[in-house]
Each structure stands twice: as C-alpha cells, then as structure tokens.
Motif scaffolding. Structure first.
Motif, short mmCIF file in Angstrom:
data_model
loop_
_atom_site.label_atom_id
_atom_site.label_comp_id
_atom_site.label_asym_id
_atom_site.label_seq_id
_atom_site.Cartn_x
_atom_site.Cartn_y
_atom_site.Cartn_z
N LEU A 41 0.84 -1.20 0.00
CA LEU A 41 0.00 0.00 0.00
C LEU A 41 0.87 1.24 0.00
CD1 LEU A 41 -2.80 -0.94 2.57
CD2 LEU A 41 -2.46 -1.73 0.23
N LEU A 42 1.97 1.21 0.77
CA LEU A 42 2.88 2.35 0.81
C LEU A 42 3.56 2.55 -0.55
CD1 LEU A 42 4.27 4.58 2.43
CD2 LEU A 42 5.99 2.89 3.14
N ARG A 43 3.98 1.47 -1.17
CA ARG A 43 4.62 1.57 -2.49
C ARG A 43 3.65 2.16 -3.51
NH1 ARG A 43 9.40 -1.00 -3.37
NH2 ARG A 43 8.94 -0.99 -5.60
N CYS A 44 2.42 1.71 -3.48
CA CYS A 44 1.40 2.23 -4.38
C CYS A 44 1.20 3.73 -4.16
CB CYS A 44 0.09 1.48 -4.19
SG CYS A 44 -1.27 2.05 -5.22
N ALA A 45 1.15 4.13 -2.90
CA ALA A 45 0.94 5.54 -2.56
C ALA A 45 2.12 6.39 -3.03
CB ALA A 45 0.75 5.69 -1.05
#
Length: 759
Positions: free
Chosen positions: A464-468
C-alpha cells in the motif's frame, strides 16, 4: 473469388470465437459469494441483477441496488426472481421517463395520489418565503416542500438527489396556485452508520478476500484482474473515504474512468469539466450559499482534458487554494469544505509518445497545465493501465449494496491512518511536505478500504505504501519535466532495521527508461531486435521468407517453392568508422528488396513479420486494401498484421493504419463492425491509430506504406489454412507452425512517392 466465399462460410464456425453465456443461466456461487451472503445477508446483492432490472431507466446503479436490497434479500433463485420482478414492477410503475411525463401527471390527477422515483431539486422562493421543488423527469416545479425536509436533506438545495416521493393532486381553482402537493419524500440512500458491524465482519475475511469483495461491489469480476490492477481500481475509491483528496486519472477512452463517480455513491457528484463556475463550485456571492464542495464528498470533473478548452482563471486560482488549504474565499469570508477533487480525462497519445514529445499532463487545458496547480495533486492514476471495459469483466457474484458501502466509506472519512506506516517505515527526507501529504493521504485511503480497523502488519502495509509513493512520484516527475527549476526527489522508503532504502519507480519509468528522464541519465542504449512470432531476427527480403534448408526440403520433396527474386546487385563496402549505428527498425527497413515470392500449398514457417516487417518498418501511415476482412478469423488475421506493424514501428510515434474492405453479409455485418471496433480500441491504446472504411468495389489486395513500398497480396492476409484456434494450441500463437495455402507476394517501390526519413 469463389474460394474466399466458400471459406467464409466454412471457417466462421471454427473461428475460435468465445461462446456467450446464456443470459438466463444461474451463476454458480463460489466460496467468497457464500461467505459474503452469510456474513452480510442484509447488505449484499447479486451484481448482475442491476443490468437485468435497469432496462432503459436512466437511473444510477445505487438507486437500483437500493431497490434490490429491499426486495432481493436471499440467494434462493426463485425468491431472487420474485424480488427482481417486484423491482421491475416498481420501476415500470413509478420511475418517470421524460417522454412519459404527461402520462404520469395524468395518473397523479386521476388517482389523486401517486408514487414516483425522480431526481428532485429544491430552491427557496424568497417572494413567497417557501421552499419549492422541481422534479427533473416529471417536468413539474414550484411544488412546496416543508422546511424540515430541507433541513434533513440539504443536498436538495444544491444539485438535487434521487428520491421516492408521494405526490398528491389538489386543484384549488386558483390559476396561480400549483396543484401538486408533496406528501412524502424519501431519499434513495441509507441514513445510519453500520460501521461497528462492518468492522466486525471484516475480521472474518482475509485481505485478498476483502479486496475481491470490494471489486465485486463495484461490479467487476476479481478473477480477471491481477493484484496491481485491483489496487489501482481501489485508488479510484479513495476520494469517497478520504477528505480533501486530489486525484487525477488520464488515459484512453472506454476504461471506466468516470463510471464510479456517477454510479457508485450518492455522496459523489460528476460534472462536466467545462460546466462549472466558481459560484456553483464554491460559493455564490449574491446569495451567500455554499456550492458543491460543501455538500458532496467527491466532486469529479468528467472530460477534464482537452488542450483547446478554456478555464476561468479566477476559478483555477480558487481551486488551487482550496486543494492546498481546504479553504476558499470569495468576497470577505473564508470558508472550509471537505470535498475531494477528481479530474478524469482522455489522452490522445500513448505513453512513449507523451514522454518523448511532452509530458503525461499534456492533454490538460493550458490553465491547468500549471506546476502550481499540478503540485496539489496527491495521486496520478495511470489510466493507460486499465483495460477497456468488456462484458466478461463484470461480475455475476455478490457484493455490497453500493449505497451501504458508500455510507460506510462516508463515515470512515472521520478516521486518519496516514501515519500508521511510520512504525515500520521511514520516508526519504528529500520529500517535500506536499509529497509526504500525498503519500500519507493515499496510504490512509487504502488502509481504510482494505484494513478499516487500522491494524495491519509490516508486510501488509508495504504494498500500500509503495502504491501511494508511486502515484505521487508520477506527479512530481512530470512536474520536473514541466518546470526545470523543480528539483528531482528521491522517492524511497526505509524499512525498520534495514541499512539501505528501497527505491520506488513508476511502471512507465521501468518500461521506457530512455524516454522517462529527459536528461538521459537513466538512458539505456540496449535495444532488442525486432522478431517474428518465433523469435527470429528480421530477414533480408532478397530471399524468400521461411526459406528451407536442404535437410528440410528433403523431408518434403513433393513440394516446390518457386522464388522469382528481382536481380538486385549490391556491393558491400566497409562502413566508415564515423557512420552512425542503425537502430533496430532502420536495420529492418534496410533489408527490404523488390521481388516476387511464391509459396507452395502446405508450406510452414511463414509469418507476417517475415512477409511484411521490413516493408512497414518505421512507417507512420499504412493503407491495407483487402475485401475479405469480414468474418472473425479474417479480422483475427488483420489483428495479427497490426501486431507486425507494432513490432516494426516506433512507439514514440503514432502510426496510422487504414483498412479498406467490403461489408459482410446481413448475417455477419454487426459482428464485423463490432470486431473491427474492438481491434481499433485495443491497438489505439498502443499508439496504432486504426481506421476503416467499406468499399463495395474493392477488388485488388495490397499494402501501401509511406516508407515507399507497395506489397501486392495474392490472397490478401488470408494465407493460412484452417488450424486449431483454441488458446491451448501453439498454432494460435505461432504463425510459423501453421500450413499456408498457395500464394504469391510482390514487393515494389512506389516510384511516385518519396518515403519519409526514418528517425
């Protein structure tokens, strides 16, 4: 010519075209469906039922699912059908079609009281000191509404909401009086917060199951999407669950960019990008009434892209302030609001073209192609990664009634999980405040969608952090292209206990490193050779494509391969040391020779890449004339020809391919047009601009390219014998494994045309 007509009749049934599922077939419930209906029995609906009941009623999906949620509360097929019939009857009796407005008005008059489903908007009549409603489809206005109804439903005063209303006809005899009386108004939306039960039920699902449930809830079959695609679909939902979230999505047509903002939630408003004023969006200085941002969770601008569009400069300035500070001012007062902003629009070019010639924001109007405005965007959603919507992508499984889910997300806007990852990860210190805000808000939104309790492990949070980070990086990297004074930023994060940071790249940065950075510091000079379906390098066309070795010829001595190649004498000389190295497409084009090739019946090893690759290499305009691109298998041949065009042309340039063919017969004409449109849409996303026209007089078959070549086709593209077209057969994917019919191809220079220079 009779041979082609016969083949059309015999081969269409073996075309390999997928069979359609019977419309009345009862879908089989999978494990997820059974789990969903067991845990959320009162708030789920079978998603394919929406299309069954909709008919020609122009109502949002959440209205239909609201009705289905009331009448279809079981998985028993008999009960489901009975509930569907009740919803259909409700729509037939109560939904107001514009063309039937007079009839419904008559029913209200004759019966005295009648229930309608319509979109209602209310305005204050200051002269009479009363609220008055306008019914959009019914075509009546000045219907008196009591103050309490307006207080309970303030959105009535803005753009209106869908309602179920009981109307009474009471003529007083006074011609100035309005005979319509509103007896009851019930908005089509939930009114209570079921968050506690929602969070409890979430604990019974794995993360993957929950993501699939959310995908089914918005109408898609999760089995047809990968993990990345699912996550990007969820990003579209973040504006409904995150306050003051600024999202932009640009991409090809037909990928469902605006659908979720018009159909998914009664808390969202979709407006045309050019049909809004500062007064309507923010505040009316005359009346002091707050605009759309004060009433809606999400305000989405459809058709936002378009270089020629004009935007009010004052509106842009107010919007920039609002997107940065959550506040706006018109006149003396400063106001605040919580609405998220979404901007969706179509791109005219593919990604490598945009990266080579401009930037990924190139389609925006000039007033919005502004670093100060773009820097306020939290996430750039890559619309080109979404597939064009096809019927098989829609689910027949169970999902939340969208109105129920929309209300849950509305209430989760009060929660903030933006810093939850900090216990496990540290962002790069080079990120600006706006970069960090974008990352945190996107991460918070994804957490609320997938882990609404706020609890997740390090491994669960990391994707989720990478996507953000990726979505904000896409914004910042393009800003660096637009504004040379803006410094590049290190978009990385460090795991707790790790010595080195983890870098994040956008997918287009990985795919097009030589184009992504204008200064070329990530450029790679390695380029792959163009290859045929079998992976062979491009050949010189002075010899027949697929020429056999002696050993191969001895194995089929009964066949002959006649080759009449034009006499072309070339003198080899060492290349000067200073001569620039040819790229792969230039090398392919240099292999083209005039001549004639003949192929024998049952010969193998022939591919479109070998036949045509060198002659379309580097082309930007290609015309193909073939009267027999009519049936599915023939259109499939055409699509494979376009794959050759794709292999031998530059992705940083648009390539236009125009087809001239004949109409199919009455039995196949609709499928012909639908299939050609599907080919057009699919290759359009790849930078191959496909057009077609029908000519009943077309006879000859040839390919003409602006590289200066004319290829005369004896059989057109229809050179292959029947073969097993199922995807389990290698012949469906490897042209060189198929047997061909006997045919000839002639290659000629177009002496009247000057080929364009390859770049």
């Amino acid at each position: 010519m009779a041979d082609e007509e016969h083949m059309e009749k015999t081969m269409d049934k073996d075309s390999g075209e997928p069979e359609e599922t019977a419309a009345n077939e009862i879908p089989v419930m999978n494990d997820l469906d059974r789990k969903v209906t067991a845990e959320f029995a009162d708030y789920t609906v079978r998603k394919d039922l929406v299309s069954k009941v909709k008919g020609n009623a122009l109502v949002p999906s959440y209205v239909l699912e609201y009705l289905l949620g009331k009448h279809v509360t079981t998985t028993d097929e008999i009960s489901v059908q009975a509930g569907v019939d009740r919803v259909r009857a409700t729509l037939a009796d109560n939904y107001v079609h514009r063309e039937e407005a007079n009839l419904i008005q008559s029913k209200i008059r004759e019966k005295g009281r009648y229930n309608v489903i319509d979109k209602v908007q209310v305005a204050l009549n200051e002269r009479l000191d009363q609220y008055e409603a306008t019914f959009e489809n019914l075509g009546i206005s000045r219907v008196v509404v009591d103050s309490q109804t307006v207080k309970n439903n303030p959105k009535l005063m803005v753009t209106g909401i869908w309602c179920m209303c009981a109307l009474v006809y009471a003529y007083s005899g006074d011609s100035k009086d309005v005979p319509w009386r509103l007896q009851r108004l019930m908005p089509v939306q939930m009114s209570h917060d079921d968050r506690e039960n929602y969070l409890a039920m979430r604990e019974k699902f794995t993360a993957d199951e929950w993501i699939d449930l959310l995908m089914q809830s918005v109408g898609f079959n999760p089995d047809l999407f990968g993990k990345r695609a699912k996550l990007l679909h969820l990003v579209r939902m973040i504006p409904f669950v995150e306050r003051n979230y600024n999202l932009i999505e640009l991409g090809p047509k037909g990928t469902g960019k605006s659908h979720i903002y018009s159909e998914f939630s009664p808390h969202g408003m979709l407006i045309s990008g050019g049909e809004v004023t500062a007064a309507k969006l923010f505040v009316n200085n005359t009346s002091g009434q707050i605009g759309l941002v004060g009433y809606w969770d999400t305000v989405a601008f459809d058709e936002f892209a378009g270089k020629t569009k004009k935007a009010d400069r004052a509106l842009v300035d107010i919007m920039k302030n609002y997107m940065a500070n959550k506040s706006f001012s018109r006149g003396r007062n400063t106001m605040q609001a919580e609405a998220s902003m979404v901007f969706v629009g179509n791109t005219s070019h593919n990604v490598p073209y945009m990266l080579k010639n401009s930037d990924l924001f190139e389609e925006l109007p000039a007033q919005y192609h502004d670093p100060a405005f773009l820097d306020r965007i939290h996430y750039y959603l890559p619309g080109w990664e979404f597939e064009q919507i096809r019927s098989e992508m829609f689910t027949r499984g169970y999902g939340f009634v969208v109105d129920y889910l929309a209300e849950i997300l509305h209430n989760l806007r009060n929660v903030d999980y933006g810093s939850a990852f900090e216990r496990y990860f540290t962002l790069s210190p080079t990120l600006s405040t706006r970069d960090k805000d974008g990352v945190r808000k996107t991460f918070s939104g994804l957490m609320k969608l997938i882990y609404p309790s706020g609890e997740a492990t390090m491994d669960e949070m990391e994707p989720l952090l990478r996507c953000a980070i990726e979505g904000r990086k896409r914004v910042k990297d393009q800003l660096c292209r637009i504004d040379s004074t803006m410094a590049e930023v290190d978009f990385s994060y460090t795991r707790v206990g790790a010595a080195e940071p983890t870098a994040v790249q956008t997918l287009e940065e990985i795919e097009y490193p030589e184009l992504y950075w204008r200064d070329g510091h990530h450029r790679s000079d390695d380029a792959e050779e163009p290859s045929s379906a079998a992976g062979e390098p491009a050949e010189r066309i002075g010899e027949p494509a697929g020429k056999s070795t002696d050993a191969e010829r001895s194995g089929r001595s009964t066949q002959t391969v006649a080759v009449e190649a034009a006499s072309v004498t070339t003198q080899q000389s060492p290349e000067p040391a200073t001569q620039p190295k040819l790229n792969r497409i230039e090398r392919a084009a240099a292999a083209a020779r005039e001549g004639r090739l003949s192929y024998a019946e049952d010969q193998r090893g022939v591919t479109y890449d070998k036949l045509f690759g060198a002659f379309v290499a580097g082309a930007r305009n290609i015309t193909i004339v073939d009267p027999y691109i009519r049936l599915f298998y023939q259109i499939r041949n055409y699509a494979e020809f376009l794959e050759t065009v794709f292999n031998y042309t530059e992705r940083t340039e648009e390539v236009h391919v125009h087809l001239v063919t004949k109409h199919a017969d009455d039995q196949h004409i609709d499928n012909q047009i639908a299939s050609l449109n599907q080919v057009r849409d699919a290759f359009g996303q790849l930078g191959i601009i496909v057009t077609y026209e029908f000519s009943d007089t077309a006879h000859d078959r040839y390919i003409e390219s602006d590289t200066g070549w004319i290829v005369t086709l004896g059989r057109g593209l229809d050179i292959f014998q029947q073969y097993d077209a199922s995807w389990l057969s290698p012949m469906a994917r490897k042209q060189q494994l198929r047997k061909v019919k006997e045919f000839n191809v002639i290659y000629q220079r177009d002496r009247s045309a000057e080929p364009h220079a390859l770049h």
